[in-house]
Scaffold this motif. Structure first.
Motif, PDB file in Angstrom:
ATOM      1  N   ARG A  76       0.831  -1.194   0.000  1.00 21.06           N
ATOM      2  CA  ARG A  76       0.000   0.000   0.000  1.00 21.06           C
ATOM      3  C   ARG A  76       0.875   1.257   0.000  1.00 21.06           C
ATOM      4  O   ARG A  76       2.090   1.196   0.224  1.00 21.06           O
ATOM      5  N   SER A  77       0.238   2.403  -0.230  1.00 24.16           N
ATOM      6  CA  SER A  77       0.989   3.650  -0.344  1.00 24.16           C
ATOM      7  C   SER A  77       1.622   4.081   0.973  1.00 24.16           C
ATOM      8  O   SER A  77       2.576   4.865   0.977  1.00 24.16           O
ATOM      9  N   ASP A  78       1.125   3.594   2.106  1.00 21.87           N
ATOM     10  CA  ASP A  78       1.669   3.988   3.406  1.00 21.87           C
ATOM     11  C   ASP A  78       2.605   2.933   3.983  1.00 21.87           C
ATOM     12  O   ASP A  78       2.770   2.845   5.208  1.00 21.87           O
ATOM     13  N   ILE A  79       3.242   2.150   3.131  1.00 20.98           N
ATOM     14  CA  ILE A  79       4.070   1.050   3.587  1.00 20.98           C
ATOM     15  C   ILE A  79       5.273   1.540   4.400  1.00 20.98           C
ATOM     16  O   ILE A  79       5.738   0.885   5.332  1.00 20.98           O
ATOM     17  N   LEU A  80       5.803   2.741   4.096  1.00 22.92           N
ATOM     18  CA  LEU A  80       6.991   3.243   4.780  1.00 22.92           C
ATOM     19  C   LEU A  80       6.652   4.103   5.991  1.00 22.92           C
ATOM     20  O   LEU A  80       7.555   4.689   6.595  1.00 22.92           O
ATOM     21  N   ALA A  81       5.369   4.188   6.343  1.00 23.05           N
ATOM     22  CA  ALA A  81       4.970   5.081   7.436  1.00 23.05           C
ATOM     23  C   ALA A  81       5.655   4.710   8.744  1.00 23.05           C
ATOM     24  O   ALA A  81       6.109   5.586   9.496  1.00 23.05           O
ATOM     25  N   ARG A  82       5.744   3.427   9.039  1.00 20.26           N
ATOM     26  CA  ARG A  82       6.367   2.993  10.294  1.00 20.26           C
ATOM     27  C   ARG A  82       7.860   3.308  10.313  1.00 20.26           C
ATOM     28  O   ARG A  82       8.422   3.691  11.350  1.00 20.26           O
ATOM     29  N   LEU A  83       8.518   3.174   9.181  1.00 20.22           N
ATOM     30  CA  LEU A  83       9.964   3.386   9.128  1.00 20.22           C
ATOM     31  C   LEU A  83      10.318   4.865   9.246  1.00 20.22           C
ATOM     32  O   LEU A  83      11.296   5.232   9.910  1.00 20.22           O
ATOM     33  N   VAL A  84       9.566   5.736   8.593  1.00 22.34           N
ATOM     34  CA  VAL A  84       9.898   7.166   8.586  1.00 22.34           C
ATOM     35  C   VAL A  84       9.245   7.922   9.736  1.00 22.34           C
ATOM     36  O   VAL A  84       9.511   9.115   9.916  1.00 22.34           O
ATOM     37  N   ALA A  85       8.391   7.273  10.511  1.00 19.50           N
ATOM     38  CA  ALA A  85       7.708   7.951  11.604  1.00 19.50           C
ATOM     39  C   ALA A  85       8.712   8.342  12.693  1.00 19.50           C
ATOM     40  O   ALA A  85       9.728   7.671  12.893  1.00 19.50           O
ATOM     41  N   PRO A  86       8.454   9.430  13.411  1.00 14.09           N
ATOM     42  CA  PRO A  86       9.349   9.836  14.504  1.00 14.09           C
ATOM     43  C   PRO A  86       9.440   8.756  15.575  1.00 14.09           C
ATOM     44  O   PRO A  86       8.477   8.050  15.859  1.00 14.09           O
ATOM     45  N   GLY A  87      10.612   8.642  16.148  1.00 14.46           N
ATOM     46  CA  GLY A  87      10.857   7.664  17.194  1.00 14.46           C
ATOM     47  C   GLY A  87      11.603   8.289  18.350  1.00 14.46           C
ATOM     48  O   GLY A  87      11.759   9.511  18.435  1.00 14.46           O
ATOM     49  N   PRO A  88      12.094   7.467  19.242  1.00 15.70           N
ATOM     50  CA  PRO A  88      12.794   7.998  20.429  1.00 15.70           C
ATOM     51  C   PRO A  88      14.201   8.499  20.137  1.00 15.70           C
ATOM     52  O   PRO A  88      14.835   9.066  21.031  1.00 15.70           O
ATOM     53  N   PHE A  89      14.702   8.287  18.910  1.00 10.78           N
ATOM     54  CA  PHE A  89      16.071   8.683  18.579  1.00 10.78           C
ATOM     55  C   PHE A  89      16.059   9.494  17.285  1.00 10.78           C
ATOM     56  O   PHE A  89      15.195   9.302  16.417  1.00 10.78           O
ATOM     57  N   PRO A  90      17.023  10.406  17.107  1.00 14.03           N
ATOM     58  CA  PRO A  90      17.160  11.101  15.825  1.00 14.03           C
ATOM     59  C   PRO A  90      17.406  10.096  14.697  1.00 14.03           C
ATOM     60  O   PRO A  90      18.248   9.194  14.818  1.00 14.03           O
ATOM     61  N   LYS A  91      16.670  10.261  13.613  1.00 15.61           N
ATOM     62  CA  LYS A  91      16.726   9.275  12.529  1.00 15.61           C
ATOM     63  C   LYS A  91      16.530   9.986  11.193  1.00 15.61           C
ATOM     64  O   LYS A  91      15.742  10.927  11.082  1.00 15.61           O
ATOM     65  N   ARG A  92      17.245   9.523  10.180  1.00 15.49           N
ATOM     66  CA  ARG A  92      17.087  10.038   8.821  1.00 15.49           C
ATOM     67  C   ARG A  92      16.912   8.860   7.871  1.00 15.49           C
ATOM     68  O   ARG A  92      17.733   7.935   7.869  1.00 15.49           O
ATOM     69  N   VAL A  93      15.850   8.883   7.090  1.00 15.81           N
ATOM     70  CA  VAL A  93      15.576   7.861   6.090  1.00 15.81           C
ATOM     71  C   VAL A  93      15.616   8.540   4.720  1.00 15.81           C
ATOM     72  O   VAL A  93      14.913   9.533   4.499  1.00 15.81           O
ATOM     73  N   THR A  94      16.433   8.006   3.837  1.00 18.46           N
ATOM     74  CA  THR A  94      16.660   8.629   2.530  1.00 18.46           C
ATOM     75  C   THR A  94      16.323   7.659   1.418  1.00 18.46           C
ATOM     76  O   THR A  94      16.755   6.495   1.436  1.00 18.46           O
ATOM     77  N   LEU A  95      15.560   8.148   0.466  1.00 18.82           N
ATOM     78  CA  LEU A  95      15.301   7.439  -0.791  1.00 18.82           C
ATOM     79  C   LEU A  95      15.981   8.200  -1.906  1.00 18.82           C
ATOM     80  O   LEU A  95      15.785   9.411  -2.048  1.00 18.82           O
ATOM     81  N   GLN A  96      16.790   7.487  -2.690  1.00 17.42           N
ATOM     82  CA  GLN A  96      17.540   8.128  -3.767  1.00 17.42           C
ATOM     83  C   GLN A  96      17.082   7.560  -5.104  1.00 17.42           C
ATOM     84  O   GLN A  96      17.050   6.344  -5.296  1.00 17.42           O
ATOM     85  N   TYR A  97      16.726   8.459  -6.024  1.00 15.87           N
ATOM     86  CA  TYR A  97      16.201   8.076  -7.336  1.00 15.87           C
ATOM     87  C   TYR A  97      17.171   8.556  -8.416  1.00 15.87           C
ATOM     88  O   TYR A  97      17.483   9.748  -8.499  1.00 15.87           O
ATOM     89  N   ARG A  98      17.615   7.614  -9.238  1.00 16.55           N
ATOM     90  CA  ARG A  98      18.446   7.949 -10.398  1.00 16.55           C
ATOM     91  C   ARG A  98      17.665   7.531 -11.649  1.00 16.55           C
ATOM     92  O   ARG A  98      17.599   6.350 -11.995  1.00 16.55           O
ATOM     93  N   ALA A  99      17.073   8.510 -12.287  1.00 20.66           N
ATOM     94  CA  ALA A  99      16.230   8.239 -13.446  1.00 20.66           C
ATOM     95  C   ALA A  99      17.086   7.900 -14.658  1.00 20.66           C
ATOM     96  O   ALA A  99      18.059   8.601 -14.962  1.00 20.66           O
TER      97      ALA A  99
END
Length: 487
Positions: free
Chosen positions: A344-367
Motif C-alpha cells: 500500500r501507499s503507506d508502507i513506509l509510514a512505520r519506518l519514517v515515523a518519529p521515534g525515540p532517537f534522531p533518525k534520517r531515512v533517505t530514498l535516492q532516485y536515479r532516473a
C-alpha cells in the motif's frame, strides 16, 4: 484496496548468481582448464586448487554478497585504518581557510549562496571535484492517514509522473528525498511560550505553562522533509560556460521541478537557504546542538551566524559497524531487498515515523534517460530469457523466484513502452544516539521498523561514514562513489 509494486533488482546475463562479467570470467577459466586437460593433464595439479578457491570465493555468498567482495572490502578497511583514514580531527585554532574541512566523502564540498530570482537566497552544495551542484527543496508532506484513499492514489500517480519526467532532464543526475525526525528539543516551544507569557499573570497559570513546556518535548517530534536535486552542468542543454551560468541553469530547473512537486501530496515551502543546509549538517554531527540551531534559524541574520565552517564535526571516528562524531554515535543501513509483494501507499509510514532517537531515512532516485530506458529494459528481458533457456538446456526446474523475476522484467518493459519512467532506487537509513549505551536499542528499533515496512536493510559494514553522509542534503551518491573508486 489499491496496491503498488513493480520493483526488481537489475540482473544481467549471469549464471549461478554471478553478474555478467563474473560469468564470462568463469566460462573463460573453465575453457582454459578444458584445453589444459586436453594438452597437458599433469598441469591440472597446479591449476585446480586456485580454480577451486576462486570459484568458492565467487559462489559463496554472505547476505547476498560474494565472499570475495567481502574479503576485499575487509582488506581495504584494514589498510585504511592503518593509514588513519578513519579518523578526523578539525583544526579548530588554525588560522587557515580550510581548517574546518568536512571529513571523508564530504571533504570536496563547499556551500554557495545564490539569488533565487524572487528576492531571496538559497544554498547550493558544490562538489569541487566533479562539478555537481545540489540544491534542496523544503517540503511538508500531507498525511495519507488523514486523506481520502482516492487522494492518496492521485498523489502516488503524480509522484510517478514527476519521477518519469526526470528521464527527459539529463542534467538532473539524481534526486534524494530525506525524512529527518528527532525528539523535539523543546527550544521552539520554550521560546514561543516565554514570549507569550504575561509577567502579570497569576502564579498558578505560569506554573502550569512551565510544567507543560517541561513535559511536552517527550511527546513532540521535530520533523523535516527535504528533496535534494543534484545537477550536472556538463549534461545541461544550455552548456553553461562557468559556475555563474550553471547556477542560473539550476535555478530554472528547480522552478519547474518545484511547481510540479506541489501535486504530489506535499506543500513546497521553498528552497533551503545556505544556513538551513549548514544547520542540517551540523545537527546531524552534533545532535545536542539541535535546539540552538533551531533558535539561530528562527532569528534574523542566520546566514552570517551559521556558515559551512560551522557544519562539520570537531572529531569523528569511523568504526566497522558505527560512526562516532561530536556528541553522538550513528549507525547506517542500505536497502538490501525491496518488498516481495505489492504494498500500500503507506508502507513506509512505520519506518519514517518519529521515534525515540534522531533518525534520517533517505530514498535516492536515479532516473534512466528516456532514450536509454527502453534499451536497458529490453536487455533485462533478454537476460531473463537467456537464463530460462539455460535452465531448460541443463535440465533444471524453474523456481518461483525465477518465474516472478521474468514476469517483472516483461511487465517493466511493457509499462515503459506505454510511457512510464524507469528509475534506479536505493534507500539509506541512519539513526543517532547521544548515549552509547542506547545504541543497541536504537538499532533494534530501526530493524523492527524495517520489518514492518516489509523491506530488508543491510548494515553498511565498513562504510558507515559514507552512509551517514548520504542522508545529508549534500548530494552524496554511494554508487557514484564506488564507480569513481573503480576508475
Amino acid at each position: 484496496m489499491r496496491t503498488y509494486g513493480g520493483w526488481r533488482r537489475r540482473r544481467g546475463i549471469g549464471l549461478l548468481g554471478l553478474d555478467t562479467t563474473s560469468t564470462f570470467l568463469a566460462l573463460g577459466a573453465a575453457m582454459v582448464l578444458v584445453l589444459v586437460a586436453a594438452a597437458a593433464p599433469w598441469l591440472l595439479i597446479y591449476l585446480l586448487p586456485p580454480a577451486l578457491i576462486g570459484g568458492g570465493l565467487g559462489l559463496i555468498r554472505v547476505e547476498g554478497v560474494p565472499l570475495a567482495l567481502l574479503l576485499l572490502a575487509r582488506c581495504r578497511w584494514r589498510w585504511a585504518v592503518l593509514r588513519g583514514h578513519n579518523r578526523y580531527r578539525a583544526g579548530v585554532v588554525i588560522d587557515h581557510p580550510r581548517a574546518f574541512q568536512l571529513p571523508g566523502v564530504l571533504a570536496p564540498l563547499t556551500l554557495l549562496s545564490a539569488e533565487d530570482g524572487y528576492g531571496g537566497r538559497y544554498g547550493i552544495v558544490w562538489d569541487r571535484r566533479t562539478g555537481l551542484l545540489t540544491a534542496t527543496l523544503r517540503v511538508v508532506p500531507a498525511s495519507t492517514w488523514l486523506a481520502d484513499r482516492a487522494d492518496a492514489d492521485t498523489w502516488v500517480a503524480a509522484w510517478g509522473g514527476w519521477l518519469a519526467a526526470l528521464g527527459h532532464m539529463p542534467a538532473v543526475r539524481w534526486v534524494t528525498v530525506t525524512i529527518d525526525t528527532a525528539p523535539e528539543p523543546g527550544s521552539t516551544l520554550v521560546d514561543t511560550v516565554d514570549k507569550a507569557i504575561d509577567p502579570a499573570a497569576p502564579e498558578a497559570a505560569r506554573t502550569i505553562m512551565s510544567e507543560l513546556v517541561r513535559t511536552a518535548p517527550a511527546a513532540a517530534a521535530d520533523v523535516d522533509t527535504r528533496v535534494s536535486v543534484t545537477f550536472d552542468p556538463r549534461a545541461s542543454a544550455a552548456s553553461p560556460r562557468d559556475l555563474f551560468e550553471a547556477v542560473a541553469d539550476l535555478g530554472r530547473t528547480l522552478d519547474g521541478l518545484a511547481s510540479r512537486l506541489g501535486g504530489c501530496g506535499v506543500s513546497v515551502l521553498g528552497r533551503a537557504t545556505a544556513a538551513e543546509t549548514a544547520g542540517a549538517v551540523r545537527t546531524a554531527f552534533d545532535p545536542h546542538a539541535r535546539g540552538e540551531i533551531n533558535r539561530i534559524l528562527a532569528g534574523s541574520g542566520a546566514d552570517e551566524v551559521l556558515t559551512w565552517c560551522d557544519a562539520g564535526p570537531v572529531a569523528a571516528i569511523e568504526h566497522t559497524g558505527h560512526y562516532e562524531h561530536d556528541g553522538g554515535v550513528s549507525v547506517s543501513w542500505a536497502w538490501h531487498e525491496p518488498p516481495r509483494q505489492n504494498v500500500r501507499s503507506d508502507i513506509l509510514a512505520r519506518l519514517v515515523a518519529p521515534g525515540p532517537f534522531p533518525k534520517r531515512v533517505t530514498l535516492q532516485y536515479r532516473a534512466l534517460p528516456a532514450a536509454a530506458a527502453s534499451r536497458v529494459l529490453q536487455q533485462e528481458v533478454n537476460a531473463a530469457a537467456f537464463r530460462a533457456q539455460f535452465r531448460r538446456r541443463t535440465g533444471r526446474d524453474e523456481t518461483a523466484r525465477d518465474s516472478w523475476d521474468s514476469a517483472r522484467a516483461r511487465q517493466a518493459a511493457a509499462e515503459e513502452a506505454m510511457g512510464a519512467g524507469v528509475c534506479l532506487v536505493s534507500m539509506y537509513a541512519t539513526v543517532t544516539v547521544t548515549d552509547p549505551e542506547q545504541l543497541r536499542r536504537a538499532v533494534a528499533h530501526v530493524d523492527a521498523s524495517a520489518e514492518a515496512a516489509k523491506i530488508r536493510l543491510r548494515r553498511l559494514w565498513g562504510s558507515q561514514a559514507a552512509g551517514f553522509a548520504t542522508t545529508l542534503p549534500c548530494g552524496i551518491c554511494p554508487s557514484e562513489l564506488s564507480r569513481r573508486l573503480l576508475h
